[in-house]
Design a protein around this motif. Structure first.
Motif, PDB file in Angstrom:
ATOM      1  N   TYR B  91      -8.306  15.589  42.560  1.00 13.40           N
ATOM      2  CA  TYR B  91      -7.425  14.946  41.566  1.00 13.40           C
ATOM      3  C   TYR B  91      -6.761  16.018  40.695  1.00 13.40           C
ATOM      4  O   TYR B  91      -5.541  16.001  40.479  1.00 13.40           O
ATOM      5  CB  TYR B  91      -8.253  13.994  40.693  1.00 13.40           C
ATOM      6  CG  TYR B  91      -7.449  12.905  40.028  1.00 13.40           C
ATOM      7  CD1 TYR B  91      -7.343  11.648  40.598  1.00 13.40           C
ATOM      8  CD2 TYR B  91      -6.791  13.123  38.822  1.00 13.40           C
ATOM      9  CE1 TYR B  91      -6.610  10.634  39.999  1.00 13.40           C
ATOM     10  CE2 TYR B  91      -6.055  12.127  38.212  1.00 13.40           C
ATOM     11  CZ  TYR B  91      -5.969  10.873  38.800  1.00 13.40           C
ATOM     12  OH  TYR B  91      -5.243   9.871  38.203  1.00 13.40           O
ATOM     13  N   ILE B  92      -7.580  16.973  40.231  1.00  6.92           N
ATOM     14  CA  ILE B  92      -7.033  18.063  39.403  1.00  6.92           C
ATOM     15  C   ILE B  92      -6.031  18.874  40.223  1.00  6.92           C
ATOM     16  O   ILE B  92      -4.956  19.245  39.739  1.00  6.92           O
ATOM     17  CB  ILE B  92      -8.166  18.971  38.860  1.00  6.92           C
ATOM     18  CG1 ILE B  92      -9.060  18.175  37.906  1.00  6.92           C
ATOM     19  CG2 ILE B  92      -7.608  20.196  38.141  1.00  6.92           C
ATOM     20  CD1 ILE B  92     -10.321  18.888  37.473  1.00  6.92           C
ATOM     21  N   THR B  95      -2.691  17.035  40.552  1.00  7.37           N
ATOM     22  CA  THR B  95      -1.927  17.041  39.294  1.00  7.37           C
ATOM     23  C   THR B  95      -1.357  18.440  38.996  1.00  7.37           C
ATOM     24  O   THR B  95      -0.250  18.562  38.471  1.00  7.37           O
ATOM     25  CB  THR B  95      -2.784  16.560  38.102  1.00  7.37           C
ATOM     26  OG1 THR B  95      -4.023  17.253  38.127  1.00  7.37           O
ATOM     27  CG2 THR B  95      -3.039  15.088  38.151  1.00  7.37           C
ATOM     28  N   TYR B  98       1.583  18.933  41.183  1.00  7.41           N
ATOM     29  CA  TYR B  98       2.654  18.128  40.569  1.00  7.41           C
ATOM     30  C   TYR B  98       3.343  18.932  39.470  1.00  7.41           C
ATOM     31  O   TYR B  98       4.566  19.000  39.386  1.00  7.41           O
ATOM     32  CB  TYR B  98       1.993  16.860  40.033  1.00  7.41           C
ATOM     33  CG  TYR B  98       2.798  15.968  39.130  1.00  7.41           C
ATOM     34  CD1 TYR B  98       3.863  15.224  39.610  1.00  7.41           C
ATOM     35  CD2 TYR B  98       2.438  15.809  37.790  1.00  7.41           C
ATOM     36  CE1 TYR B  98       4.561  14.360  38.783  1.00  7.41           C
ATOM     37  CE2 TYR B  98       3.126  14.953  36.957  1.00  7.41           C
ATOM     38  CZ  TYR B  98       4.195  14.232  37.452  1.00  7.41           C
ATOM     39  OH  TYR B  98       4.876  13.375  36.633  1.00  7.41           O
ATOM     40  N   TYR B  99       2.519  19.590  38.646  1.00  5.35           N
ATOM     41  CA  TYR B  99       3.043  20.382  37.527  1.00  5.35           C
ATOM     42  C   TYR B  99       3.921  21.541  38.023  1.00  5.35           C
ATOM     43  O   TYR B  99       4.988  21.819  37.458  1.00  5.35           O
ATOM     44  CB  TYR B  99       1.869  20.900  36.683  1.00  5.35           C
ATOM     45  CG  TYR B  99       2.259  21.958  35.686  1.00  5.35           C
ATOM     46  CD1 TYR B  99       2.914  21.616  34.510  1.00  5.35           C
ATOM     47  CD2 TYR B  99       1.994  23.301  35.927  1.00  5.35           C
ATOM     48  CE1 TYR B  99       3.286  22.576  33.601  1.00  5.35           C
ATOM     49  CE2 TYR B  99       2.362  24.276  35.026  1.00  5.35           C
ATOM     50  CZ  TYR B  99       3.008  23.906  33.858  1.00  5.35           C
ATOM     51  OH  TYR B  99       3.390  24.871  32.966  1.00  5.35           O
ATOM     52  N   MET B 102       7.218  20.032  40.064  1.00 12.19           N
ATOM     53  CA  MET B 102       8.165  19.207  39.302  1.00 12.19           C
ATOM     54  C   MET B 102       9.452  19.939  38.873  1.00 12.19           C
ATOM     55  O   MET B 102      10.553  19.390  39.052  1.00 12.19           O
ATOM     56  CB  MET B 102       7.476  18.600  38.089  1.00 12.19           C
ATOM     57  CG  MET B 102       8.239  17.450  37.503  1.00 12.19           C
ATOM     58  SD  MET B 102       7.247  16.421  36.457  1.00 12.19           S
ATOM     59  CE  MET B 102       6.106  17.514  35.698  1.00 12.19           C
ATOM     60  N   PRO B 103       9.375  21.170  38.345  1.00 12.09           N
ATOM     61  CA  PRO B 103      10.618  21.836  37.933  1.00 12.09           C
ATOM     62  C   PRO B 103      11.590  22.050  39.097  1.00 12.09           C
ATOM     63  O   PRO B 103      12.790  22.172  38.890  1.00 12.09           O
ATOM     64  CB  PRO B 103      10.135  23.182  37.372  1.00 12.09           C
ATOM     65  CG  PRO B 103       8.710  22.968  37.034  1.00 12.09           C
ATOM     66  CD  PRO B 103       8.187  21.961  37.999  1.00 12.09           C
ATOM     67  N   PHE B 107      11.751  14.996  38.327  1.00  9.20           N
ATOM     68  CA  PHE B 107      10.699  14.049  37.947  1.00  9.20           C
ATOM     69  C   PHE B 107      10.507  12.929  38.974  1.00  9.20           C
ATOM     70  O   PHE B 107       9.389  12.644  39.396  1.00  9.20           O
ATOM     71  CB  PHE B 107      11.016  13.451  36.568  1.00  9.20           C
ATOM     72  CG  PHE B 107      10.070  12.372  36.148  1.00  9.20           C
ATOM     73  CD1 PHE B 107       8.793  12.676  35.709  1.00  9.20           C
ATOM     74  CD2 PHE B 107      10.448  11.039  36.198  1.00  9.20           C
ATOM     75  CE1 PHE B 107       7.911  11.677  35.331  1.00  9.20           C
ATOM     76  CE2 PHE B 107       9.576  10.030  35.824  1.00  9.20           C
ATOM     77  CZ  PHE B 107       8.303  10.353  35.384  1.00  9.20           C
ATOM     78  N   ASN B 111       7.145  12.561  41.082  1.00  6.85           N
ATOM     79  CA  ASN B 111       6.282  11.505  40.557  1.00  6.85           C
ATOM     80  C   ASN B 111       5.889  10.512  41.656  1.00  6.85           C
ATOM     81  O   ASN B 111       4.716  10.120  41.751  1.00  6.85           O
ATOM     82  CB  ASN B 111       7.009  10.788  39.425  1.00  6.85           C
ATOM     83  CG  ASN B 111       6.054  10.143  38.466  1.00  6.85           C
ATOM     84  OD1 ASN B 111       5.250  10.834  37.845  1.00  6.85           O
ATOM     85  ND2 ASN B 111       6.105   8.837  38.367  1.00  6.85           N
ATOM     86  N   MET B 114       3.376  12.230  43.897  1.00  2.00           N
ATOM     87  CA  MET B 114       2.058  12.356  43.266  1.00  2.00           C
ATOM     88  C   MET B 114       1.334  11.010  43.226  1.00  2.00           C
ATOM     89  O   MET B 114       0.140  10.930  43.514  1.00  2.00           O
ATOM     90  CB  MET B 114       2.175  12.904  41.849  1.00  2.00           C
ATOM     91  CG  MET B 114       0.792  13.076  41.229  1.00  2.00           C
ATOM     92  SD  MET B 114       0.762  13.386  39.463  1.00  2.00           S
ATOM     93  CE  MET B 114       1.155  11.800  38.799  1.00  2.00           C
ATOM     94  N   PRO B 154      10.183  15.256  32.127  1.00  3.08           N
ATOM     95  CA  PRO B 154      10.045  16.628  32.660  1.00  3.08           C
ATOM     96  C   PRO B 154      11.020  16.907  33.803  1.00  3.08           C
ATOM     97  O   PRO B 154      11.331  16.016  34.561  1.00  3.08           O
ATOM     98  CB  PRO B 154       8.619  16.671  33.183  1.00  3.08           C
ATOM     99  CG  PRO B 154       7.906  15.540  32.576  1.00  3.08           C
ATOM    100  CD  PRO B 154       8.927  14.510  32.233  1.00  3.08           C
TER     101      PRO B 154
END
Lengths: 500, 154
Positions: B91-92, B95, B98-99, B102-103, B107, B111, B114, B154
């Motif tokens: 899960y971590i 995420t 995803y972080y 994303m850039p 988004f 999203n 994810m 974001p």
């Protein structure tokens, strides 16, 4: 004073509708983690720029009163406080939600938020001047000690050991030191990371420590999907809810006084009220922290009473009590009003508009809380494997929205992981949260106090010789001593002996 | 009868106390070094407060050690609930991915991807449900926050 003037606003349909619009916005914004009342008020300033002063104040007051209350909704339902002042509400609100009693918890929260808000506004109306005079007597050392007392009190709130609570608080204080130093403007504890120069924002920390950490805690359980959420359709008698009314007045007094101290605000008030509740309520419905209604009463009465309290120094001294009142102050300046000692005398109609807007906001709080909130509570019935990923996305948006900075999302994830491990090893995340909120204020006030005292002949007397300082110092020391395991045990033994 | 040997290292409080002692010591050293580099008076030093906190943290690490040792001496064993570590780390991981992505992808796409990954990880297996939930959630959030509330995404 001006009772008729205040009630005349109740008959002004336009005024009532604008307060209602503000209240609806407050309910919506306050209950979404990351969207703070402060941010919404700031947005309103730009929208209401061309409006008349009365219209602007009506909308702002509705938003302020209901926004502070609605932070409790997400705190109870998904364990993410909508605002720092709702952190304490999670202690008992979320366990109640887990037991299927979210509806009951929301009723308690609505009624005591209403009582708290009304109490604060009545105090503002009747005792604005004398309370602001007491608040003015507070010196930098007193602010420091008040915050320190708040942190030590939080240590006693944690379920597993006082030292663990204090360690959590100390780590929070260290985290709050990261960034540019407020006095000298030099980078401190940034370790060369540029993104850390602006410091750790409270929203990503809050959303991570409570929201993302809770998501990780739930998914860490092997039988996660086996646990079914329930929502009991329990009927609560108003008489049962109101049996805590006497105590709530005491918590409201704490809330109003703390609210009147610039910079202290809702989080400190609710923590102090909660620790007082633990002291004065001998037989709570269930132990505190496991879903005690008495805990909800303390937290919500105090943080809503802060609304009236925070407006006292703003109106009488032009010193805002918290971030929202600082923005409301700008509404005043934009519309050419000058708050200060003569404001109530020179601008009675505006003062009455604020009070009337506040009271109407309280009425809408009650209506929206009792009618809309139970419908929102159905969110907990959504299966966890659907709800948790959506909560994760809300955490990301909440963390990003406060500063429009992608680095805050990363910080939120980090705090989430830290919060998960802290929960796993029985360290409460609440003291860390409070410490991050108060750290900057404690640091600057402590240095200011030391600096001022060093210019006096007797350093110690100048630092801690004033009556308010002595009282706060004694309270802090007594809290520390009472929680030392040996002392705590002997006190418990004495208590048990007396019972026998 | 042979007495069972006490093992203090297995106690979580003992381990925690060592960790916090190290953090406290590191911050103390860091604050003292930086303060003397600045070479100003203590009363105005940005490192006055961190120094105080680190000293308190070191003191607290000793009290935690004491509590841990006492607990072992009393024979207290805390039963910890089982943890699904694999799910937590995955899960971590998702995420974090995803972080970082994303850039580059924006988004909406990130999203949706994810959410699909997280729904699958948490045991949702019905494809049409996964597709509808991940797309509709993203669109609702985008409309609500970005279009209606003018909140930057974001």
């Amino acid at each position: 004073m001006g009772l008729f003037g205040i009630f005349s606003y109740f008959l002004n349909i336009r005024f009532v509708l604008l307060v209602f619009a503000g209240s609806l916005a407050g309910l919506f914004v306050g209950s979404i983690p990351g969207l703070s009342v402060t941010m919404a008020t700031a947005l309103l300033v730009s929208i209401t720029y061309t409006w008349s002063t009365g219209d602007a104040l009506a909308t702002v007051m509705g938003l302020y009163v209901v926004g502070v209350f609605s932070g409790a909704l997400s705190a109870i339902l998904i364990n993410i406080p909508g605002a720092p002042s709702s952190v304490v509400t999670t202690f008992d609100g979320y366990p109640l939600s887990k037991k299927g009693e979210a509806g009951k918890a929301l009723k308690y929260v609505t009624i005591y938020s209403f009582i708290g808000s009304v109490f604060g506004l009545v105090m503002l109306w009747l005792l604005g001047k004398p309370i602001s005079m007491i608040a003015l007597k507070f010196q930098p050392m007193d602010y420091f000690l008040l915050a320190l007392f708040g942190l030590t009190a939080v240590g006693s709130l944690t379920s597993d050991g006082f030292s663990k609570g204090l360690i959590s608080a100390m780590l929070g204080l260290l985290l709050s030191m990261i960034g540019l130093d407020s006095v000298l403007g030099t980078p401190r504890m940034t370790f060369g990371v540029r993104n850390l120069q602006s410091g750790i924002s409270i929203v990503p920390a809050l959303v991570g420590l409570f929201g993302f950490a809770e998501v990780l805690t739930v998914i860490s359980k092997p039988d996660m999907n086996a646990e079914k959420a329930e929502l009991k359709n329990s009927v609560v008698k108003v008489r049962d809810i109101l049996k805590h009314f006497g105590h709530s007045l005491y918590y409201c007094t704490i809330g109003t006084l703390v609210g009147a101290l610039p910079g202290a605000g809702g989080p400190v008030a609710s923590f102090l009220a909660y620790s007082e509740a633990k002291r004065i309520v001998k037989n709570p419905s269930v132990p505190f922290g496991e879903g005690a209604f008495e805990g909800l009463v303390a937290s919500e009465s105090a943080n809503n009473a802060c609304i009236g309290g925070a407006m006292i120094p703003m109106l009488t001294l032009a010193i805002p009590g918290d971030a929202v009142t600082a923005i409301i102050l700008s509404v005043f300046y934009v519309h050419g009003l000058q708050p200060g000692p003569m404001f109530i005398v020179m601008q009675p109609d505006m003062f009455q508009a604020i009070i009337a807007g506040g009271f109407l906001g309280c009425i809408f709080l009650l209506i929206l809380g009792l009618v809309v909130a139970p419908k929102i509570s159905k969110v907990i019935l959504v299966p966890k494997n659907i709800l948790l990923p959506i909560v994760t996305v809300l955490c990301v948006i909440g963390a990003f929205a406060c500063n429009n900075r992608i680095f805050d999302v990363f910080l939120m994830f980090c705090f989430g992981v830290v919060g998960f491990f802290m929960k796993k090893y029985d360290y409460s995340v609440a003291p860390m949260t409070l410490a991050i909120v108060l750290g900057g204020m404690m640091d600057s006030n402590f240095r200011r106090a030391v600096s001022l005292a060093s210019t006096e002949n007797n350093f110690v007397v100048a630092l801690i010789g004033r009556p308010i300082t002595i009282v706060l110092l004694i309270l802090t020391i007594v809290t520390l001593i009472m929680n030392i395991p040996v002392v705590e045990k002997s006190l418990m033994a004495k208590k048990n002996k007396r019972k026998i | 009868m042979k007495e069972k040997k006490k093992c203090y290292w297995n106690n979580q409080d003992v381990k925690g106390s060592i960790l916090f002692f190290c953090i406290g010591l590191f911050i103390l050293a860091y604050s003292l070094i930086n303060h003397y580099e600045v070479n100003g008076p203590w009363k105005m030093s940005p490192y006055l407060f961190p120094t105080l906190i680190s000293i308190i943290l070191i003191t607290l690490s000793f009290t935690l050690l004491f509590e841990g040792v006492k607990a072992v001496d009393r024979g207290e064993v805390k039963e910890k609930p089982k943890t699904h570590w694999k799910r937590v780390f995955m899960y971590i991981g998702i995420t974090l991915l995803y972080y970082f992505i994303m850039p580059h992808l924006g988004f909406i796409i990130t999203n949706i991807v994810m959410l699909i990954a997280l729904f699958l990880l948490l045991g949702l297996r019905v494809w049409w449900k996964i597709a509808i939930l991940s797309v509709s959630t993203t669109i609702i959030i985008y409309y609500l926050f970005h279009v209606l509330l003018y909140v930057m995404l974001p």
